[in-house]
Design an enzyme around this catalytic site. Structure first.
Site, PDB file in Angstrom:
ATOM      1  N   SER A 136     -37.707   8.270  17.494  1.00 50.76           N
ATOM      2  CA  SER A 136     -37.020   7.634  18.617  1.00 50.76           C
ATOM      3  C   SER A 136     -37.820   6.455  19.138  1.00 50.76           C
ATOM      4  CB  SER A 136     -36.796   8.658  19.741  1.00 50.76           C
ATOM      5  OG  SER A 136     -36.001   9.727  19.290  1.00 50.76           O
ATOM      6  N   LYS A 158     -31.874  20.765  26.144  1.00 53.61           N
ATOM      7  CA  LYS A 158     -31.318  19.693  26.978  1.00 53.61           C
ATOM      8  C   LYS A 158     -29.920  19.294  26.507  1.00 53.61           C
ATOM      9  CE  LYS A 158     -32.368  14.890  28.249  1.00 53.61           C
ATOM     10  NZ  LYS A 158     -31.379  14.217  27.392  1.00 53.61           N
ATOM     11  N   ASP A 159     -29.742  19.143  25.188  1.00 49.31           N
ATOM     12  CA  ASP A 159     -28.441  18.755  24.656  1.00 49.31           C
ATOM     13  C   ASP A 159     -27.418  19.871  24.793  1.00 49.31           C
ATOM     14  OD1 ASP A 159     -29.473  16.327  24.022  1.00 49.31           O
ATOM     15  OD2 ASP A 159     -29.749  16.744  21.895  1.00 49.31           O
ATOM     16  N   GLU A 202      -4.429   2.237  23.144  1.00 50.20           N
ATOM     17  CA  GLU A 202      -5.098   3.217  24.004  1.00 50.20           C
ATOM     18  C   GLU A 202      -6.230   2.547  24.764  1.00 50.20           C
ATOM     19  OE1 GLU A 202      -4.199   6.087  24.699  1.00 50.20           O
ATOM     20  OE2 GLU A 202      -2.843   6.740  23.124  1.00 50.20           O
TER      21      GLU A 202
END
Length: 302
Positions: A136, A158-159, A202
């Site tokens: 990351s 966390k996710d 949309e």
């Protein structure tokens, strides 16, 4: 036509999951912009490709109900494709399977809508592999090896909390407001003769539709429509700051949040008719949408 067993539930989930997925995608891209994830080029490029594939898949699914809005939206896209110089008509005939939108078009779109998710799944795993290999990003631009955090258990827990909360909202929407995010024109059967007063896609396509509509020239509109997504590839090349995130550059922060507001304005304008002041708002919004990227490169020095 015989109703499929619990088909109503599957249809509701399909509609709302598609809307929720686009909300998550746009938030993910916006977060990646703000925190400088574009510095990881392979991760960023694979993510932009994923976004393009999801948009194509969503459009093919948008036409499948064969409603009034869907049919005439397909006609609008057909006219856009025919505006391509030299090969426009041939491309349109190849896509639609004939000289007009019809049953063959539906069969081809259904096949694409079914097969594209497998391609998306493959690019998704490639996206994860690039992220796993590269790691990351760090908004500070520092060596990340000294502050590594394991994916499990910190990120998994966390996710899972976020996914659980999202599922609760989704179930609530499916159970109580299943068609809240759906345009009413999707329930009107297709009429080949009567053109709707307002044709719009949309909500997750409205910003691109506003950009397309802001250019009088069809070819120019097509170019800007494609560039509204492809321009994300340019951002890693124009960033030259020492820090990776916008939050360390006040000018970039101001530009970023104005760009987010401008995105919302374009989404609103795309749903309105071709009248003033929406036409002028769409033109200025389109200009700012594309000027944001070179302006970010200049603001890094402020």
């Amino acid at each position: 036509m015989k109703e499929v067993s619990i088909g109503w539930a599957m249809r509701r989930f399909h509609i709302n999951v598609a809307n929720f997925m686009f909300v998550c995608l746009y938030i993910h891209v916006g977060r990646g912009l703000y925190y400088g994830s574009f510095r990881l080029f392979k991760v960023w490029a694979s993510g932009v490709v994923l976004l393009l594939l999801v948009i194509i898949t969503a459009f093919t699914g948008y036409v499948l109900p064969w409603s009034q809005i869907a049919y005439w939206a397909a006609q609008v896209i057909r006219r856009i494709v025919t505006a391509i110089p030299l090969f426009g008509n041939d491309i349109a005939i190849w896509i639609w399977g004939g000289y007009a939108v019809g049953n063959i078009t539906l069969k081809r779109f259904f096949s694409l809508h079914f097969l594209m998710p497998f391609v998306i799944l493959g690019i998704f795993f490639l996206h994860l592999v690039f992220l796993h290999v590269r790691g990351s990003g760090n908004p500070l631009g520092l060596d990340r090896d000294c502050s590594l955090v394991r994916f499990h258990r910190f990120f998994t827990v966390k996710d899972l909390v976020g996914v659980s909360g999202g599922c609760c909202i989704l179930i609530f929407m499916v159970g109580f407001y299943p068609y809240r995010l759906l345009d009413g024109g999707r329930f009107v059967p297709c009429d080949y003769i009567e053109t709707p007063a307002r044709i719009h896609p949309e909500w997750y396509f409205l910003f691109a539709y506003a950009i397309l509509r802001s250019v009088p020239n069809k070819v120019g509109g097509i170019v800007l429509l494609l560039m509204s997504i492809l321009i994300l590839f340019v951002l890693p090349e124009i960033w030259c700051g020492k820090m990776e995130a916008f939050c360390f550059y006040p000018g970039c922060q101001i530009l970023y949040w104005r760009w987010v507001f401008n995105f919302c304005v374009l989404t609103y304008v795309g749903r309105q008719g071709v009248d003033e002041p929406f036409v002028r708002a769409g033109e200025w919004g389109t200009i700012f949408y594309f000027l944001f990227f070179p302006a970010v490169g200049l603001m890094q020095r402020v």
